[in-house]
Design an enzyme around this catalytic site. Structure first.
Site, PDB file in Angstrom:
ATOM      1  N   TYR A   1       2.949  -7.694  -3.883  1.00 23.47           N
ATOM      2  CA  TYR A   1       2.643  -6.577  -2.994  1.00 23.47           C
ATOM      3  C   TYR A   1       3.050  -6.946  -1.576  1.00 23.47           C
ATOM      4  O   TYR A   1       2.905  -8.097  -1.153  1.00 23.47           O
ATOM      5  CB  TYR A   1       1.143  -6.271  -3.000  1.00 23.47           C
ATOM      6  CG  TYR A   1       0.640  -5.542  -4.221  1.00 23.47           C
ATOM      7  CD1 TYR A   1       0.506  -4.149  -4.220  1.00 23.47           C
ATOM      8  CD2 TYR A   1       0.269  -6.228  -5.363  1.00 23.47           C
ATOM      9  CE1 TYR A   1       0.021  -3.476  -5.330  1.00 23.47           C
ATOM     10  CE2 TYR A   1      -0.222  -5.560  -6.481  1.00 23.47           C
ATOM     11  CZ  TYR A   1      -0.341  -4.192  -6.456  1.00 23.47           C
ATOM     12  OH  TYR A   1      -0.820  -3.522  -7.557  1.00 23.47           O
TER      13      TYR A   1
ATOM     14  N   ASP B   1      -3.944   2.006  -5.681  1.00 23.23           N
ATOM     15  CA  ASP B   1      -4.987   2.887  -5.149  1.00 23.23           C
ATOM     16  C   ASP B   1      -4.389   4.142  -4.513  1.00 23.23           C
ATOM     17  O   ASP B   1      -3.175   4.223  -4.294  1.00 23.23           O
ATOM     18  CB  ASP B   1      -5.803   2.147  -4.077  1.00 23.23           C
ATOM     19  CG  ASP B   1      -6.372   0.835  -4.586  1.00 23.23           C
ATOM     20  OD1 ASP B   1      -6.816   0.814  -5.744  1.00 23.23           O
ATOM     21  OD2 ASP B   1      -6.356  -0.155  -3.830  1.00 23.23           O
TER      22      ASP B   1
ATOM     23  N   ARG C   1      -2.589  -0.765 -11.167  1.00 22.93           N
ATOM     24  CA  ARG C   1      -3.278   0.502 -10.892  1.00 22.93           C
ATOM     25  C   ARG C   1      -3.391   0.674  -9.372  1.00 22.93           C
ATOM     26  O   ARG C   1      -4.445   0.403  -8.783  1.00 22.93           O
ATOM     27  CB  ARG C   1      -4.654   0.502 -11.545  1.00 22.93           C
ATOM     28  CG  ARG C   1      -4.589   0.413 -13.069  1.00 22.93           C
ATOM     29  CD  ARG C   1      -5.986   0.262 -13.657  1.00 22.93           C
ATOM     30  NE  ARG C   1      -5.934   0.205 -15.115  1.00 22.93           N
ATOM     31  CZ  ARG C   1      -7.004  -0.007 -15.889  1.00 22.93           C
ATOM     32  NH1 ARG C   1      -8.192  -0.188 -15.328  1.00 22.93           N
ATOM     33  NH2 ARG C   1      -6.891  -0.055 -17.196  1.00 22.93           N
TER      34      ARG C   1
ATOM     35  N   ARG D   1      -5.752  -5.378   0.174  1.00 22.19           N
ATOM     36  CA  ARG D   1      -6.116  -4.744   1.440  1.00 22.19           C
ATOM     37  C   ARG D   1      -7.287  -5.462   2.120  1.00 22.19           C
ATOM     38  O   ARG D   1      -7.340  -5.544   3.353  1.00 22.19           O
ATOM     39  CB  ARG D   1      -6.429  -3.272   1.204  1.00 22.19           C
ATOM     40  CG  ARG D   1      -5.202  -2.459   0.775  1.00 22.19           C
ATOM     41  CD  ARG D   1      -5.574  -1.120   0.165  1.00 22.19           C
ATOM     42  NE  ARG D   1      -6.356  -0.315   1.097  1.00 22.19           N
ATOM     43  CZ  ARG D   1      -7.011   0.788   0.747  1.00 22.19           C
ATOM     44  NH1 ARG D   1      -6.998   1.198  -0.532  1.00 22.19           N
ATOM     45  NH2 ARG D   1      -7.693   1.479   1.641  1.00 22.19           N
TER      46      ARG D   1
END
Length: 248
Positions: free
Chosen positions: A112, A54, A52, A200
């Protein structure tokens, strides 16, 4: 009997409110895909993504799964989607999936990539996909030292952006790879799964280590604190891309 499908999706997330469908907006990747598939088939189609992402986060290797009551040719589905999707969303493949396959629950790992631009001048063509860091040189050796304590299975509540998270915040990180070139620093995170804003926040914390403002050997204490306020800032969304989802 319904047919189960798997598709690979890539998107520039700059102008979207993330992957997940939301009640107050239709400007999400999931909603765009579901709207077109429902129009094509005449049935209400629900699309499940492996991650999911952002708002503002991109994807090159997002995997999604959906079911159709009436069997359709995967190539026909792929062509239809790419005909009607906006130019910043693309489906690279559609195929039949095993009846019990679920893109999120069956994923064994996700990777990622976070890109940090080192040069201060404007990156005209990359500006939407890198974090233009203006704080000076980062000590990547110290950042690599910090990553060692983050590997393995831990409670990552200190790196979770949702303060009301009631589900387990235990995750496993298999690898964190930091590479540096003349123009940028890239940080690749591979793990079993990631909490909201986790990559992040990890990046923001590692940047503080690179700046010399945080001890690279303090990650164990930070994990044990289980307190978001103890970790670094949340790095901007633009630098993050979901690169790959793997399945056993």
């Amino acid at each position: 009997m319904s047919s189960n499908y798997r598709m690979q999706v890539q998107y520039d997330g700059s102008r979207y409110n993330g992957w997940q469908k939301q009640g107050d907006t239709d400007n999400t990747i999931q909603n765009k895909l579901e709207t077109i598939l429902s129009r094509m088939t005449g049935e209400q189609v629900e699309v499940h993504g492996a991650g999911r992402t952002d708002a503002g986060v991109h994807a090159k290797g997002q995997i999604a799964q959906f079911r159709l009551m009436e069997d359709r040719d995967p190539e026909e589905i792929c062509d239809y989607l790419n005909t009607y999707l906006p130019e910043d969303i693309g489906v690279t493949s559609v195929s039949y999936a095993a009846p019990r396959f679920h893109s999120r629950y069956n994923a064994s790992s996700k990777t990622y990539l976070y890109r940090i631009a080192k040069k201060k001048e404007a990156h005209v063509f990359d500006r939407k996909y890198v974090y233009l860091y203006k704080g000076g040189a980062l000590d990547t050796a110290a950042m690599k030292t910090a990553t060692i304590q983050l590997l393995g299975e831990h409670d990552f509540r200190s790196f979770c952006g949702n303060p009301r998270m009631r589900k387990s915040t235990v995750r496993t990180i298999y690898a964190i790879r930091i590479t540096e070139t003349e123009d940028e620093i890239d940080i690749a995170f591979t793990g079993s799964g990631f909490l909201q804003y986790m990559v992040r926040i990890l990046t923001g914390t590692l940047i503080e280590v690179g700046e010399g403002r945080r001890d690279p050997l303090s990650m164990d204490a930070l994990l044990l604190a289980r307190d978001r306020r103890m970790a670094g800032p949340t790095a901007p969304a633009c630098g993050l891309t979901l690169m790959e989802v793997r399945y056993n």
